[in-house]
Design a protein around this motif. Structure first.
Motif, PDB file in Angstrom:
ATOM      1  N   ASP A 283     -12.350  -0.535  26.769  1.00 55.88           N
ATOM      2  CA  ASP A 283     -10.981  -0.123  27.123  1.00 55.88           C
ATOM      3  C   ASP A 283     -10.111  -0.026  25.872  1.00 55.88           C
ATOM      4  O   ASP A 283      -9.343   0.925  25.706  1.00 55.88           O
ATOM      5  CB  ASP A 283     -10.353  -1.110  28.119  1.00 55.88           C
ATOM      6  CG  ASP A 283     -10.949  -1.002  29.508  1.00 55.88           C
ATOM      7  OD1 ASP A 283     -11.678  -0.026  29.789  1.00 55.88           O
ATOM      8  OD2 ASP A 283     -10.693  -1.921  30.312  1.00 55.88           O
TER       9      ASP A 283
ATOM     10  N   ARG B 298     -11.179   3.076  23.816  1.00 61.55           N
ATOM     11  CA  ARG B 298     -10.748   4.327  24.470  1.00 61.55           C
ATOM     12  C   ARG B 298      -9.246   4.534  24.322  1.00 61.55           C
ATOM     13  O   ARG B 298      -8.789   5.645  24.065  1.00 61.55           O
ATOM     14  CB  ARG B 298     -11.163   4.313  25.935  1.00 61.55           C
ATOM     15  CG  ARG B 298     -12.655   4.540  26.108  1.00 61.55           C
ATOM     16  CD  ARG B 298     -13.036   4.584  27.570  1.00 61.55           C
ATOM     17  NE  ARG B 298     -14.435   4.937  27.729  1.00 61.55           N
ATOM     18  CZ  ARG B 298     -15.296   4.256  28.462  1.00 61.55           C
ATOM     19  NH1 ARG B 298     -14.906   3.198  29.144  1.00 61.55           N
ATOM     20  NH2 ARG B 298     -16.554   4.646  28.550  1.00 61.55           N
ATOM     21  N   ARG B 299      -8.463   3.474  24.510  1.00 57.72           N
ATOM     22  CA  ARG B 299      -7.010   3.597  24.343  1.00 57.72           C
ATOM     23  C   ARG B 299      -6.665   3.993  22.903  1.00 57.72           C
ATOM     24  O   ARG B 299      -5.787   4.826  22.674  1.00 57.72           O
ATOM     25  CB  ARG B 299      -6.309   2.286  24.700  1.00 57.72           C
ATOM     26  CG  ARG B 299      -5.984   2.149  26.158  1.00 57.72           C
ATOM     27  CD  ARG B 299      -5.034   0.995  26.436  1.00 57.72           C
ATOM     28  NE  ARG B 299      -5.485  -0.268  25.883  1.00 57.72           N
ATOM     29  CZ  ARG B 299      -6.327  -1.104  26.488  1.00 57.72           C
ATOM     30  NH1 ARG B 299      -6.824  -0.797  27.673  1.00 57.72           N
ATOM     31  NH2 ARG B 299      -6.663  -2.238  25.913  1.00 57.72           N
TER      32      ARG B 299
ATOM     33  N   GLU C 222      -8.061   8.146  24.931  1.00 55.37           N
ATOM     34  CA  GLU C 222      -8.841   8.486  26.114  1.00 55.37           C
ATOM     35  C   GLU C 222      -8.472   7.513  27.231  1.00 55.37           C
ATOM     36  O   GLU C 222      -8.056   6.386  26.974  1.00 55.37           O
ATOM     37  CB  GLU C 222     -10.346   8.376  25.821  1.00 55.37           C
ATOM     38  CG  GLU C 222     -10.800   9.344  24.743  1.00 55.37           C
ATOM     39  CD  GLU C 222     -12.295   9.284  24.501  1.00 55.37           C
ATOM     40  OE1 GLU C 222     -12.985   8.465  25.143  1.00 55.37           O
ATOM     41  OE2 GLU C 222     -12.777  10.073  23.683  1.00 55.37           O
TER      42      GLU C 222
ATOM     43  N   ALA D 113      -8.902   4.765  29.970  1.00 53.00           N
ATOM     44  CA  ALA D 113      -9.772   3.582  29.973  1.00 53.00           C
ATOM     45  C   ALA D 113     -10.618   3.480  31.213  1.00 53.00           C
ATOM     46  O   ALA D 113     -10.492   4.117  32.167  1.00 53.00           O
ATOM     47  CB  ALA D 113      -8.921   2.326  29.842  1.00 53.00           C
TER      48      ALA D 113
END
Length: 123
Positions: free
Chosen positions: A113, A116-117, A121, A123
């Protein structure tokens, strides 16, 4: 495909990072020393994110970060990765210019997560 550079001298940790990030669809570059990591960070094209261990066998992660920032400025996200969980040490590491701090051992879901953050992107 987003490229992530992992600078980690422990082979088991490197395999774990490669497996998790590769399975999630990221291209993973790996370096086992600070100097190798700095060279890969400065190579074209630069990675989208760097996960940088603090304790490395040649030069420490703070010194590697300094070289990255001198050459590329603050535009590239660089996360410190360390088993050090003492709050004062984490604060010292973050104050040296890292964008975030990831504690080892990693928790797979929160780790992905966070990555991705950082890359914009979901999460």
């Amino acid at each position: 495909m987003k490229r992530i550079l992992v600078v980690e001298d422990n082979e088991r940790n490197m395999k774990l990072f490669r497996d998790i990030l590769g399975f999630a669809g990221f291209e993973v570059l790996g370096a086992g020393t600070g100097r190798e990591g700095l060279a890969l960070a400065l190579a074209a094209p630069p990675p989208d994110l760097i996960l940088l261990d603090i304790r490395l066998p040649d030069i420490d992660g703070v010194e590697v970060l300094r070289g990255i920032r001198e050459a590329l400025g603050d535009g590239l996200k660089v996360f410190a990765v360390s088993a050090s969980v003492m709050p004062d040490e984490q604060q010292r590491i973050l104050a040296s210019g890292f964008d975030d701090f990831i504690t080892k051992p990693i928790q797979m879901r929160s780790f992905l997560d966070t990555v991705r953050r950082a890359l914009g992107e979901s999460a």
